[in-house]
Enzyme design. Structure first.
Site, PDB file in Angstrom:
ATOM      1  CB  SER A  63      -1.006  -0.076   1.268  1.00  0.00           C
ATOM      2  OG  SER A  63      -0.182  -0.026   2.561  1.00  0.00           O
TER       3      SER A  63
ATOM      4  CG  ASP B 242      -3.398  -3.194  -1.977  1.00  0.00           C
ATOM      5  OD1 ASP B 242      -4.609  -3.431  -2.673  1.00  0.00           O
ATOM      6  OD2 ASP B 242      -3.632  -3.607  -0.703  1.00  0.00           O
ATOM      7  CG  HIS B 243      -6.571  -0.137  -1.773  1.00  0.00           C
ATOM      8  ND1 HIS B 243      -7.756  -0.329  -2.309  1.00  0.00           N
ATOM      9  CD2 HIS B 243      -6.528  -1.438  -1.399  1.00  0.00           C
ATOM     10  CE1 HIS B 243      -8.570  -1.292  -2.021  1.00  0.00           C
ATOM     11  NE2 HIS B 243      -7.735  -2.155  -1.438  1.00  0.00           N
TER      12      HIS B 243
ATOM     13  CD  GLU C 241     -12.541  -1.281  -4.958  1.00  0.00           C
ATOM     14  OE1 GLU C 241     -11.198  -1.490  -4.627  1.00  0.00           O
ATOM     15  OE2 GLU C 241     -13.321  -1.103  -4.027  1.00  0.00           O
TER      16      GLU C 241
ATOM     17  N   GLY D 170      -9.780  -5.370   6.831  1.00  0.00           N
ATOM     18  CA  GLY D 170      -9.915  -5.277   8.157  1.00  0.00           C
ATOM     19  C   GLY D 170     -10.253  -6.478   9.003  1.00  0.00           C
TER      20      GLY D 170
ATOM     21  CG  HIS E  83      -9.553  -5.605  -2.941  1.00  0.00           C
ATOM     22  ND1 HIS E  83      -8.278  -4.620  -2.628  1.00  0.00           N
ATOM     23  CD2 HIS E  83      -9.304  -5.778  -4.382  1.00  0.00           C
ATOM     24  CE1 HIS E  83      -7.977  -4.205  -3.699  1.00  0.00           C
ATOM     25  NE2 HIS E  83      -8.330  -4.953  -4.747  1.00  0.00           N
ATOM     26  N   GLY E  84     -10.237  -7.824   0.591  1.00  0.00           N
ATOM     27  CA  GLY E  84     -10.994  -7.815   1.802  1.00  0.00           C
ATOM     28  C   GLY E  84     -11.273  -9.299   2.375  1.00  0.00           C
TER      29      GLY E  84
ATOM     30  CG  ASN F 186      -5.990  -7.930  -3.110  1.00  0.00           C
ATOM     31  OD1 ASN F 186      -5.648  -8.502  -4.025  1.00  0.00           O
ATOM     32  ND2 ASN F 186      -6.018  -6.455  -3.219  1.00  0.00           N
TER      33      ASN F 186
ATOM     34  CB  THR G  96      -6.761  -8.412   7.924  1.00  0.00           C
ATOM     35  OG1 THR G  96      -6.952  -7.038   7.606  1.00  0.00           O
ATOM     36  CG2 THR G  96      -7.022  -8.437   9.470  1.00  0.00           C
TER      37      THR G  96
HETATM   38  O1  G3H Z   1      -6.490  -2.768   1.667  1.00  0.00           O
HETATM   39  C1  G3H Z   1      -5.677  -2.189   2.563  1.00  0.00           C
HETATM   40  C2  G3H Z   1      -4.378  -2.783   3.236  1.00  0.00           C
HETATM   41  O2  G3H Z   1      -4.791  -3.656   4.210  1.00  0.00           O
HETATM   42  C3  G3H Z   1      -3.701  -1.629   3.269  1.00  0.00           C
HETATM   43  O3  G3H Z   1      -3.473  -1.181   4.677  1.00  0.00           O
HETATM   44  O4  G3H Z   1      -2.612   1.244   4.192  1.00  0.00           O
HETATM   45  O5  G3H Z   1      -2.630   0.155   6.494  1.00  0.00           O
HETATM   46  O6  G3H Z   1      -1.138  -0.562   4.708  1.00  0.00           O
HETATM   47  P1  G3H Z   1      -2.383  -0.070   4.894  1.00  0.00           P
HETATM   48  P1  13P Z   2      -8.186  -7.893   4.185  1.00  0.00           P
HETATM   49  O1  13P Z   2      -8.057  -6.813   4.862  1.00  0.00           O
HETATM   50  O2  13P Z   2      -9.221  -8.818   4.156  1.00  0.00           O
HETATM   51  O3  13P Z   2      -6.847  -8.704   4.230  1.00  0.00           O
HETATM   52  O4  13P Z   2      -8.034  -7.250   2.797  1.00  0.00           O
HETATM   53  C1  13P Z   2      -6.892  -6.752   2.323  1.00  0.00           C
HETATM   54  C2  13P Z   2      -6.910  -6.304   0.912  1.00  0.00           C
HETATM   55  O5  13P Z   2      -7.985  -6.058   0.162  1.00  0.00           O
HETATM   56  C3  13P Z   2      -5.558  -5.535   0.619  1.00  0.00           C
HETATM   57  O6  13P Z   2      -5.911  -4.849  -0.630  1.00  0.00           O
HETATM   58 ZN    ZN Z   3      -8.189  -3.859  -0.657  1.00  0.00          ZN
END
Ligand code: G3H
Ligand code: 13P
Ligand code: ZN
Length: 306
Positions: free
Chosen positions: A52, A84-85, A136, A183, A212-213, A255, A258
């Site tokens: 990220s 990522d994102h 997305e 999360g 994702h997630g 992805n 967490t």
């Molecule tokens: O999708 C989000 C990821 O879990 C990234 O989280 O910005 O705390 O690295 P972070």
């Molecule tokens: P989780 O928080 O479910 O692991 O998802 C991670 C994610 O989508 C990163 O882009």
């Molecule tokens: Zn994500």
């Protein structure tokens, strides 16, 4: 620019050709990176390493690319490096210019037109370098970009719009919203809208779709965290049966962040508690690394990409 890195598009093609999902794992430090790569080597599985923007800020982009270069040089498996994102063009450009083989531009909380405009701007730049772009469409349940949509599927991905979005932007893969959230707390009743996934895949043919997630928040791992001082009592994730159903209906990239963090915390907390007299940080971090590696092996076995 990073020797031996595999093109994001090539890994996506491998996943779609084989009807499987590639694991895309977030890393935040050397130990999580090593854990992911060691697990993938053991399972002979292609993977996507992802960071990220906040992870880039934490490590520094030079450390990110430098450590990944060492990892891909020694690991004889296909590995892509993905942003990522990405929030805007600038962070995507920074990653492309530093040799990433894939980036995500996430304007899912903007209007459809604005999402198309900004995503296409990144695609136009990325394609000069053969870099894959993930877009997305739809909003994940829970909280994403301060929008709370728990239990409301009106912001899930619309199948017709998905096809329009892919055609208008030229992206390489599409992240869809079908009931997951980022999360630790995905809701006790979190379940996937598999009918919607089927409808989307039907519309977009064999186009690569991303979930994702997708962390499962395994009780055996949160229990160890809690046993050694954490308070993750209401944590909940996505059932492995739902993940398997999503893969069999056309999800090609999954992805995970967490679950990796929880595994790392479990290994670290247990080590710190059980050998509290030791100041050997390598020993404590190695425990975290081994626990994280086991988690990634568990994921790769579940994704059936070995
Ligand atoms: O999708 C989000 C990821 O879990 C990234 O989280 O910005 O705390 O690295 P972070
Ligand atoms: P989780 O928080 O479910 O692991 O998802 C991670 C994610 O989508 C990163 O882009
Ligand atoms: Zn994500």
């Amino acid at each position: 620019m990073i020797k031996k890195l595999t093109a994001g598009k090539e890994i996506l093609k491998w996943a779609t050709d084989n009807g499987v999902a590639v694991g895309a794992f977030n890393f935040s430090n050397m130990e999580t990176l090593q854990a992911i790569v060691e697990a993938a080597v053991e399972k002979r599985s292609p993977i996507i390493l992802q960071v990220s923007e906040s992870a880039i800020n934490y490590m520094g982009i030079g450390y990110v690319t430098g450590m990944v270069e060492v990892a891909v040089d020694t690991a004889e498996i296909p590995i892509a490096l993905h942003l990522d994102h990405g929030k805007n063009f600038d962070i995507c450009k920074l990653c492309i210019d530093n040799g990433f083989s894939s980036v995500m531009i996430d304007k899912s909380s903007s209007s459809f037109a604005e999402n198309v405009r900004q995503t296409k701007e990144v695609v136009d730049y990325a394609q000069k370098f053969g870099v894959a772009v993930e877009g997305e469409l739809g909003i994940l349940t829970g909280i994403e970009d301060d929008v709370r949509v728990a239990g409301d599927n009106s912001l899930f991905t619309n199948p017709v719009q998905a096809l329009d979005f892919i055609e208008a932007t030229g992206i390489s893969s599409l992240a869809i919203a079908i009931g997951t959230s980022h999360g630790l707390n995905k809701g006790k009743t979190a379940c996937l809208d598999i009918d919607r996934l089927i409808a989307i895949k039907d519309k977009v043919s064999n186009f690569p779709l991303v979930l994702h997630g997708a962390s499962s928040i395994y009780p055996d791992i949160t229990d160890i965290c809690n046993q050694f001082g954490a308070i993750f009592r209401d944590a909940s994730g996505i059932n492995t049966s739902d993940i398997k159903a999503a893969i069999s209906h056309g999800i090609n990239k999954i992805n995970i962040d967490t679950d990796l963090r929880l595994a790392f915390m479990a290994g670290l907390r247990r080590s710190l508690y059980q050998t509290s007299e030791s100041i050997d940080i390598r020993m404590h971090l190695n425990s975290a690394r081994l626990f994280t590696k086991d988690l990634v092996v568990r994921k790769l076995e579940m994704f059936k990409v070995s």
